[in-house]
Design an enzyme around this catalytic site. Structure first.
Site, PDB file in Angstrom:
ATOM      1  N   TYR A 140       0.789  -1.102   0.027  1.00 64.09           N
ATOM      2  CA  TYR A 140      -0.138  -0.141  -0.090  1.00 64.09           C
ATOM      3  C   TYR A 140       0.928   1.288  -0.054  1.00 64.09           C
ATOM      4  O   TYR A 140       0.731   2.270  -0.819  1.00 64.09           O
ATOM      5  CB  TYR A 140      -0.920  -0.146   1.358  1.00 64.09           C
ATOM      6  CG  TYR A 140      -1.949   1.221   1.477  1.00 64.09           C
ATOM      7  CD1 TYR A 140      -3.254   0.991   0.602  1.00 64.09           C
ATOM      8  CD2 TYR A 140      -1.796   1.904   2.260  1.00 64.09           C
ATOM      9  CE1 TYR A 140      -4.026   2.024   0.579  1.00 64.09           C
ATOM     10  CE2 TYR A 140      -2.709   2.883   2.295  1.00 64.09           C
ATOM     11  CZ  TYR A 140      -4.005   3.098   1.607  1.00 64.09           C
ATOM     12  OH  TYR A 140      -4.790   4.107   1.694  1.00 64.09           O
ATOM     13  N   LYS A 145       0.888   4.302  -2.933  1.00 62.45           N
ATOM     14  CA  LYS A 145       0.612   5.474  -2.729  1.00 62.45           C
ATOM     15  C   LYS A 145       1.795   6.449  -2.716  1.00 62.45           C
ATOM     16  O   LYS A 145       1.485   7.622  -3.063  1.00 62.45           O
ATOM     17  CB  LYS A 145       0.053   5.620  -1.131  1.00 62.45           C
ATOM     18  CG  LYS A 145      -1.276   4.917  -0.862  1.00 62.45           C
ATOM     19  CD  LYS A 145      -2.433   5.370  -1.835  1.00 62.45           C
ATOM     20  CE  LYS A 145      -3.808   4.771  -1.727  1.00 62.45           C
ATOM     21  NZ  LYS A 145      -4.743   5.400  -2.496  1.00 62.45           N
TER      22      LYS A 145
HETATM   23  P1  NDP Z   1     -13.412   2.400   1.007  1.00 62.13           P
HETATM   24  O1  NDP Z   1     -12.807   1.060   1.319  1.00 62.13           O
HETATM   25  O2  NDP Z   1     -14.483   2.898   2.049  1.00 62.13           O
HETATM   26  O3  NDP Z   1     -13.908   2.768  -0.468  1.00 62.13           O
HETATM   27  C1  NDP Z   1     -13.155   2.103  -1.591  1.00 62.13           C
HETATM   28  C2  NDP Z   1     -13.736   2.449  -2.707  1.00 62.13           C
HETATM   29  O4  NDP Z   1     -12.716   2.081  -3.824  1.00 62.13           O
HETATM   30  C3  NDP Z   1     -15.118   1.810  -3.201  1.00 62.13           C
HETATM   31  O5  NDP Z   1     -15.843   2.832  -3.655  1.00 62.13           O
HETATM   32  C4  NDP Z   1     -14.780   0.752  -3.955  1.00 62.13           C
HETATM   33  O6  NDP Z   1     -15.698   0.346  -4.817  1.00 62.13           O
HETATM   34  C5  NDP Z   1     -13.632   1.275  -4.787  1.00 62.13           C
HETATM   35  N1  NDP Z   1     -12.739   0.133  -5.396  1.00 62.13           N
HETATM   36  C6  NDP Z   1     -11.988  -0.582  -4.945  1.00 62.13           C
HETATM   37  N2  NDP Z   1     -11.524  -1.409  -5.822  1.00 62.13           N
HETATM   38  C7  NDP Z   1     -12.083  -0.934  -6.902  1.00 62.13           C
HETATM   39  C8  NDP Z   1     -11.953  -1.474  -8.284  1.00 62.13           C
HETATM   40  N3  NDP Z   1     -11.177  -2.697  -8.619  1.00 62.13           N
HETATM   41  N4  NDP Z   1     -12.388  -0.784  -9.269  1.00 62.13           N
HETATM   42  C9  NDP Z   1     -13.390   0.292  -9.024  1.00 62.13           C
HETATM   43  N5  NDP Z   1     -13.483   0.679  -7.752  1.00 62.13           N
HETATM   44  C10 NDP Z   1     -12.842  -0.056  -6.541  1.00 62.13           C
HETATM   45  O7  NDP Z   1     -12.182   3.247   1.145  1.00 62.13           O
HETATM   46  P2  NDP Z   1     -12.008   4.850   1.480  1.00 62.13           P
HETATM   47  O8  NDP Z   1     -13.189   5.614   1.182  1.00 62.13           O
HETATM   48  O9  NDP Z   1     -11.645   4.922   2.868  1.00 62.13           O
HETATM   49  O10 NDP Z   1     -10.669   5.193   0.581  1.00 62.13           O
HETATM   50  C11 NDP Z   1     -10.751   5.949  -0.674  1.00 62.13           C
HETATM   51  C12 NDP Z   1      -9.340   6.207  -1.089  1.00 62.13           C
HETATM   52  O11 NDP Z   1      -8.825   7.014  -0.099  1.00 62.13           O
HETATM   53  C13 NDP Z   1      -8.541   4.901  -1.314  1.00 62.13           C
HETATM   54  O12 NDP Z   1      -7.562   5.080  -2.271  1.00 62.13           O
HETATM   55  C14 NDP Z   1      -7.753   4.830  -0.230  1.00 62.13           C
HETATM   56  O13 NDP Z   1      -6.351   4.025  -0.070  1.00 62.13           O
HETATM   57  C15 NDP Z   1      -7.634   6.413   0.409  1.00 62.13           C
HETATM   58  N6  NDP Z   1      -7.274   6.614   1.769  1.00 62.13           N
HETATM   59  C16 NDP Z   1      -8.171   6.425   2.835  1.00 62.13           C
HETATM   60  C17 NDP Z   1      -7.869   6.491   4.104  1.00 62.13           C
HETATM   61  C18 NDP Z   1      -8.472   6.008   5.181  1.00 62.13           C
HETATM   62  O14 NDP Z   1      -8.276   6.492   6.341  1.00 62.13           O
HETATM   63  N7  NDP Z   1      -9.684   5.792   5.017  1.00 62.13           N
HETATM   64  C19 NDP Z   1      -6.457   7.255   4.303  1.00 62.13           C
HETATM   65  C20 NDP Z   1      -5.625   7.445   3.193  1.00 62.13           C
HETATM   66  C21 NDP Z   1      -5.984   7.215   1.917  1.00 62.13           C
HETATM   67  P3  NDP Z   1     -16.690  -0.894  -4.869  1.00 62.13           P
HETATM   68  O15 NDP Z   1     -18.053  -0.429  -4.319  1.00 62.13           O
HETATM   69  O16 NDP Z   1     -16.760  -1.075  -6.362  1.00 62.13           O
HETATM   70  O17 NDP Z   1     -15.981  -1.874  -4.029  1.00 62.13           O
END
Ligand code: NDP
Length: 246
Positions: free
Chosen positions: A154, A158
């Site tokens: 990860y 990132k």
């Molecule tokens: P969630 O797990 O709540 O949501 C992840 C999202 O990514 C969902 O909408 C999911 O859609 C989508 N997704 C995952 N894999 C795929 C794929 N192969 N194709 C299309 N869509 C996909 O994550 P967060 O909202 O917490 O995270 C969002 C972003 O922020 C990420 O990049 C994460 O790394 C980053 N982030 C999050 C942090 C946190 O503390 N939460 C901190 C730092 C960064 P689906 O419904 O299709 O599964």
């Protein structure tokens, strides 16, 4: 807050968490939002936004499907005539100490978090070059800046986004396209709900602002970077982490 009326924005990973909040904030500011996630997962987001009188639609997109990613900007241009803002937000974790990490876990995280951003930015580049303007925003992480045990895959993905965005920012600046990164800290979403309550309390203790973030904290930063007010900002990494890494 920031005027985005008439702008067309694509947000990946918009079914929940941070992506859903970003889609909402952009739509609230007047953008036409294309909310993308796998299957019909983004339908709820689009329905919620349109019920508020904002403009949004859902598309099915697996960001690891390169052909589908390459087709999407063209389809958006056909429907809406332009593509102004691309937010590459979809992301996953597959945590494990390196000693035990499977190659599949490495590949899956790099494919979703980093390679998909390459494909998406490349596909969006042509219409943006033609328009002589655009905003590309990648959602990285504090983990890409400071590392975290158990997250070598990860962290690499990132950190990779940061290098990618800085290099691309230099390539396209003369065409009026900006490329920026938002690096959230610990944000309350499904991703962080997977860790124990005790671990969440321990994390919060390391955050100068004394709380975990919420998706809207990140959405506000993205909305700013998408706006005209940020037109002189490119290649920047905007930390939204409550001060946990400075
Ligand atoms: P969630 O797990 O709540 O949501 C992840 C999202 O990514 C969902 O909408 C999911 O859609 C989508 N997704 C995952 N894999 C795929 C794929 N192969 N194709 C299309 N869509 C996909 O994550 P967060 O909202 O917490 O995270 C969002 C972003 O922020 C990420 O990049 C994460 O790394 C980053 N982030 C999050 C942090 C946190 O503390 N939460 C901190 C730092 C960064 P689906 O419904 O299709 O599964």
């Amino acid at each position: 807050m920031f005027e985005l009326t008439g702008r067309v924005a694509l947000v990946t990973g918009a079914s929940r968490g941070i992506g859903r909040a970003i889609a909402g904030r952009l739509a609230e500011q007047g953008a036409i939002v294309v909310a993308a996630a796998r299957g019909d997962h983004a339908h709820g987001t689009a329905a919620d936004l349109t019920s508020k009188g904002w403009r949004a639609e859902a598309v099915s997109l697996d960001v690891t499907d390169q052909a589908a990613v390459e087709r999407l900007p063209g389809a958006i241009i056909e429907r809406h005539g332009r593509l102004d803002i691309v937010v590459s937000n979809a992301g996953i974790t597959r945590d494990q100490l390196l000693m035990r990490m499977k190659r599949d876990d490495w590949d899956a995280v790099l494919a979703t978090n980093l390679t998909a951003t390459f494909s998406l930015a490349q596909a969006a580049m042509r219409p943006m070059l033609r328009q002589r303007g655009g905003r590309i925003i990648a959602v990285s992480s504090v983990v890409g800046q400071m590392g975290n045990a158990g997250q070598t895959n990860y962290a690499a993905s990132k950190a990779g986004l940061i290098g990618f965005a800085k290099a691309l920012a230099r390539e396209v600046a003369s065409r009026g396209i900006t490329v920026n990164v938002v690096a959230p800290g610990m944000i309350e979403t499904d991703m962080t709900r997977a860790i124990t309550e005790k671990a969440q309390v321990d994390w919060a203790a390391q955050i100068p602002l004394g709380r975990l973030g919420v998706p809207d904290d990140v959405a506000s930063a993205v909305c700013f970077l998408a706006s005209d007010e940020a037109s002189y900002i490119t290649g920047h990494v905007l930390a939204v982490n409550g001060g946990m890494y400075m």
